[in-house]
Design an enzyme around this catalytic site. Structure first.
Site, short mmCIF file in Angstrom:
data_model
loop_
_atom_site.label_atom_id
_atom_site.label_comp_id
_atom_site.label_asym_id
_atom_site.label_seq_id
_atom_site.Cartn_x
_atom_site.Cartn_y
_atom_site.Cartn_z
N ALA A 157 0.84 -1.20 0.00
CA ALA A 157 0.00 0.00 0.00
C ALA A 157 0.87 1.25 0.00
O ALA A 157 0.66 2.18 -0.79
CB ALA A 157 -0.94 -0.01 1.20
N TYR A 158 1.88 1.26 0.88
CA TYR A 158 2.82 2.39 0.90
C TYR A 158 3.52 2.50 -0.44
O TYR A 158 3.63 3.60 -1.02
CB TYR A 158 3.84 2.18 2.02
CG TYR A 158 4.92 3.23 2.06
CD1 TYR A 158 4.73 4.44 2.71
CD2 TYR A 158 6.15 3.02 1.42
CE1 TYR A 158 5.71 5.41 2.75
CE2 TYR A 158 7.14 3.99 1.45
CZ TYR A 158 6.92 5.17 2.11
OH TYR A 158 7.91 6.13 2.13
N GLY A 159 4.03 1.38 -0.97
CA GLY A 159 4.75 1.41 -2.24
C GLY A 159 3.88 1.89 -3.39
O GLY A 159 4.36 2.57 -4.29
N THR A 161 1.53 4.11 -3.23
CA THR A 161 1.42 5.56 -3.18
C THR A 161 2.69 6.22 -3.71
O THR A 161 2.64 7.27 -4.36
CB THR A 161 1.14 6.06 -1.76
OG1 THR A 161 2.23 5.73 -0.88
CG2 THR A 161 -0.14 5.47 -1.21
N LYS A 162 3.85 5.61 -3.45
CA LYS A 162 5.11 6.19 -3.93
C LYS A 162 5.25 5.97 -5.44
O LYS A 162 5.81 6.84 -6.14
CB LYS A 162 6.29 5.59 -3.18
CG LYS A 162 6.41 6.10 -1.74
CD LYS A 162 6.56 7.62 -1.71
CE LYS A 162 6.72 8.16 -0.31
NZ LYS A 162 6.89 9.64 -0.31
#
Length: 275
Positions: A157-159, A161-162
């Site tokens: 999920a974090y990746g 967004t990046k």
């Protein structure tokens, strides 16, 4: 907006999420180079603590970057304090717990997307519009795990967004091409902050430290170089990156000869704001 620092003639820099981690380190280094700095955080407590640490030359405001009106207020207050904004750095970010996607509660997904992607969209839109009106400036969007398409289970999920931020930055640079505003990528590499080591068990962190001690750096190592490069400027659509591919290859080649310990007695932490 609180703090003292509207006077002076150095370049004016706004750092979202500038109350801790890389953001706070960047604020300190910009000030050391004669810049005037505005930071924001999610609470008055965090902003006040950062202002006390940074001293003269900086102002701060409470701002939820996922709220366009609050981001616009941050621009208006910083521009009012400094006269213009030369560099706007979309740094604020959070991460989910280090868990498979199916195990993450919806509120964590909504929070990470709101801060890391919607916040960068709002910050970029507000800054580009404001800089176009004042006749120039540079918007810098912070890269992170996933920006290059690399995937890490438990952090998708974090990746995501990046990865989205990378697309946004490249696309926005094309939209502003030929105008007075530039949009660029800012990549700090792997930096030892709470965001890097959160949610590891002691056993897991012991294993991860082997790679971190080869590739990672402390905030105080990376931010002086990044601040100097930001102030030096780059082309529209350009990238300022600390941890390049040649540097990665060199560090692995030297790992058996050069032992590093970046962590000391740091302990694993829970899900926290990146900066």
């Amino acid at each position: 907006m609180t703090g003292a620092g509207a006077t002076g003639s150095g370049p004016a820099v706004v750092i979202t999420g500038g109350t801790r981690g890389i953001g706070l380190g960047l604020a300190r280094e910009f000030l050391a180079r004669g810049a005037r700095v505005a930071i924001c955080g999610r609470s008055q407590e965090s902003v006040g603590k950062a202002l006390a640490e940074l001293g003269d030359g900086v102002v701060g405001a409470v701002c939820d970057v996922a709220d366009r009106d609050q981001v616009q207020a941050l621009w208006d207050e910083a521009a009012g304090a400094f006269g213009r904004i030369d560099h706007w750095i979309n740094n604020a970010g959070v991460s989910t717990a280090r868990r498979p996607l199916t195990e993450l509660p919806p509120d964590q997904l909504e929070t990470v997307v709101s801060a890391n992607l919607l916040g960068v969209l709002h910050g970029s839109a507000v800054a580009v519009r404001g800089m176009a009106a004042q006749g120039g400036g540079t918007v810098w969007n912070m890269a992170g795990l996933g920006s290059d398409g690399r995937t890490v289970p438990g952090l998708i999920a974090y990746g995501a967004t990046k990865r989205g931020t990378d697309y946004l930055t490249t696309g926005l640079a094309k939209e502003v091409k030929g105008g007075p505003v530039k949009v660029a990528h800012l990549s700090p590499g792997m930096v030892v902050t709470d965001l890097l080591i959160q949610d590891y068990s002691p056993e897991e962190l012991a294993k991860a430290r082997k790679v971190f001690n080869i590739l990672a750096d402390r905030v105080e190592t990376v931010t002086p170089w990044l601040a100097a490069r930001v102030l030096a400027g780059t082309r529209n659509g350009g990238t300022v990156a600390w941890l390049t591919t040649p540097k990665i290859m060199g560090r692995f080649a030297l790992a058996r000869f050069r032992k590093r310990d970046l962590f000391g007695d740091r302990e694993p932490v829970g899900n926290t704001e990146a900066s």
